[in-house]
Design an enzyme around this catalytic site. Structure first.
Site, mmCIF file in Angstrom:
data_model
loop_
_atom_site.group_PDB
_atom_site.id
_atom_site.type_symbol
_atom_site.label_atom_id
_atom_site.label_comp_id
_atom_site.label_asym_id
_atom_site.label_seq_id
_atom_site.Cartn_x
_atom_site.Cartn_y
_atom_site.Cartn_z
ATOM 1 N N ASN A 84 32.501 -28.435 23.250
ATOM 2 C CA ASN A 84 33.877 -28.010 23.480
ATOM 3 C C ASN A 84 33.929 -26.502 23.644
ATOM 4 O O ASN A 84 33.567 -25.791 22.707
ATOM 5 C CB ASN A 84 34.737 -28.428 22.277
ATOM 6 C CG ASN A 84 36.179 -28.003 22.414
ATOM 7 O OD1 ASN A 84 36.513 -27.211 23.287
ATOM 8 N ND2 ASN A 84 37.042 -28.502 21.548
ATOM 9 N N ASP A 92 28.134 -19.723 20.601
ATOM 10 C CA ASP A 92 28.879 -20.864 20.036
ATOM 11 C C ASP A 92 27.901 -21.848 19.369
ATOM 12 O O ASP A 92 28.073 -23.069 19.435
ATOM 13 C CB ASP A 92 29.730 -21.562 21.094
ATOM 14 C CG ASP A 92 30.779 -22.510 20.482
ATOM 15 O OD1 ASP A 92 30.911 -22.547 19.237
ATOM 16 O OD2 ASP A 92 31.441 -23.226 21.256
ATOM 17 N N ARG A 114 28.510 -22.944 9.082
ATOM 18 C CA ARG A 114 28.820 -24.162 8.290
ATOM 19 C C ARG A 114 28.889 -23.978 6.781
ATOM 20 O O ARG A 114 29.233 -24.915 6.084
ATOM 21 C CB ARG A 114 27.825 -25.292 8.602
ATOM 22 C CG ARG A 114 27.719 -25.645 10.074
ATOM 23 C CD ARG A 114 29.020 -26.148 10.646
ATOM 24 N NE ARG A 114 28.847 -26.648 12.017
ATOM 25 C CZ ARG A 114 29.767 -26.549 12.958
ATOM 26 N NH1 ARG A 114 30.950 -25.988 12.697
ATOM 27 N NH2 ARG A 114 29.552 -27.031 14.158
ATOM 28 N N GLY A 167 29.476 -29.930 20.061
ATOM 29 C CA GLY A 167 28.730 -28.710 19.760
ATOM 30 C C GLY A 167 27.239 -28.853 19.892
ATOM 31 O O GLY A 167 26.687 -29.946 19.789
HETATM 32 ZN ZN LIG Z 1 35.679 -22.827 20.293
#
Ligand SMILES: [Zn+2]
Length: 447
Positions: free
Chosen positions: A277, A304, A60, A323
């Site tokens: 996702n 992820d 981020r 997420g």
């Molecule tokens: Zn992805």
């Protein structure tokens, strides 16, 4: 010279040995008499693995430091046993230039808790229209080898073909977030199936992933280049990858801990912590993912890790951000769902969480054998320790932790990055400090 002795660790879960580390390199394996000036880590009963490598995290920074920074993400990575993490390009600004990639590399080095490897965008601004500066990123100090528009699919076949052709000469790889935008539209927020129908949520079908993976493995065959499938989530994708590997196509694939363990049934409470996702899938898919990881069709586990600030995540399910966190719990989840049932042993875990991702990402100094001459990136695991996950105790800046309250068996006990102890559960307990305080004290990093 700095010296560290790791005493009595079971190397990859096999026989116990001592490891002597001098100036960041393993210099002796076997029975080591500790030099007087050495720091000693008692690893009796612990399993030693090469330091874990994560091909897929979102840190981020720059742009969303309210959700995570390279410092907090690095601390979470070290606590999770990771000695290298690949930071996805969907920051603001996007990592689509050599300068942006070098900045992330430098911020990671300044923290010094884990190696932060920038992933370069495939297309400028992740817009899917024009190739980013792939060659300049590859030739930069950041030596970018993994390219991805993750968060978005490179859905234009012509762009995907060009990207594959472009990265081939320097041994790069395109990591694809496979999601056909016509089959899984903007409104889709979960797996399309019985549960989405019952809850009245717009779903997306597995075929939206599988059709892109099928196309991409054929493009990899056509170009003779290398494609990597990010976060495989369906049985159909496992089948396509298995077929492609049998044809000799240069394809690799990763699966997340959450797709190995959680199913779409969790959505019945409409809790957005489970919105991710690609989406959580039904049990049949989860079983196929476990089997695919066990038989080598899926090469690697990647988290992820996707931190989100409360004001982005705590919404009605359809409006919440996609997420979940993953760095601190990854090893425990893999231990719980793959090692305990006998689907993987610890040598396999070393492969899927260290050596394979290091090879896929082009990191020659990570994922190495625990042998003389290897850089000292080492993760010590207590295979029997039970952890009750507490979202509030996370070193991440965010709290979107889907494992909160769960009991997992098997946990990272200590992490050694480049010969330096970057995380140690027991010294935190001994001194009565929390992990957070320990990390602060060790690094001086502002968390
Ligand atoms: Zn992805």
């Amino acid at each position: 010279m700095t010296r560290l002795v790791i005493r009595g660790a079971r190397l990859l879960g096999a026989a116990a040995a001592d490891l002597l580390v001098e100036d960041g390199v393993i210099t002796e394996v076997g029975s080591v008499g500790a030099p007087r000036d050495a720091q000693v880590l008692d690893a009796d009963g612990l399993v030693a693995l090469p330091g874990l490598v994560d091909l897929h995290v979102h840190l981020r920074e720059p742009g969303r430091e309210d959700a995570e920074t390279i410092a907090t993400g690095s601390a979470a990575a070290a606590a999770g046993g990771f000695t290298a993490v690949f930071a996805m390009a969907n920051t603001s600004p996007v990592t689509d230039t050599a300068e942006a990639a070098e900045r992330i590399l430098d911020l990671g080095r300044a923290c010094g808790l884990t190696e932060v490897v920038p992933v370069g965008a495939v297309t400028k601004g992740l817009e899917g229209a024009e190739l980013a500066e792939l060659g300049l990123m590859a030739r930069s100090r950041a030596r970018v080898r993994v390219f991805s528009d993750d968060g978005h699919c490179v859905h234009d076949a012509r762009i995907m073909r060009r990207a594959l052709e472009y990265v081939k000469p320097f041994g790069g790889v395109v990591s694809q977030h496979a999601q056909d935008p016509r089959l899984a539209g903007r409104e889709a927020c979960c797996h399309e199936g019985e549960v989405s129908g019952r809850l009245g949520l717009p779903g997306w079908p597995g075929i939206a992933e599988e059709s892109v993976v099928a196309r991409d493995v054929m493009l990899a065959r056509h170009t003779g280049s290398r494609v990597h499938v990010a976060h495989v989530s369906t049985a159909g994708t496992v089948e396509v990858v298995r077929w492609a590997k049998a044809q000799g196509i240069d394809v690799t694939a990763e699966v997340t801990p959450h797709h190995l363990a959680l199913t779409t049934d969790l959505l019945v409470g409409y809790d957005p912590v489970f919105k991710v996702n690609p989406p959580l899938r039904p049990t049949e898919d989860v079983e196929a993912l476990r089997a695919g990881l066990a038989d080598g069709t899926i090469d690697a586990v990647a988290t992820d890790h996707a931190p989100h600030a409360r004001h982005d995540k705590e919404h009605a399910f359809v409006d919440a951000a996609f997420g979940m966190l993953g760095l601190e719990t990854a090893l425990s989840v893999v231990s719980d769902v793959m090692v305990r049932p006998g689907l993987l042993d610890w040598a396999d875990v070393a492969r899927v969480m260290s050596s394979a991702p290091a090879r896929i990402g082009g990191l020659a100094h990570q994922g190495r054998d625990l042998a003389v001459g290897s850089p000292a990136h080492i993760t010590l695991v207590d295979p029997d320790r039970e952890v009750i996950v507490d979202a509030a105790a996370s070193l991440s800046r965010s709290r979107n932790n889907p494992w909160h309250g769960r009991t997992l068996r098997g946990a990272v006990q200590a992490t050694v990055h480049a010969g330096r102890v970057t995380h140690d559960v027991r010294s935190a307990a001994d001194t009565g400090t929390t992990h957070r305080e320990l990390t602060n004290a060790t690094t001086g990093a502002d968390l």
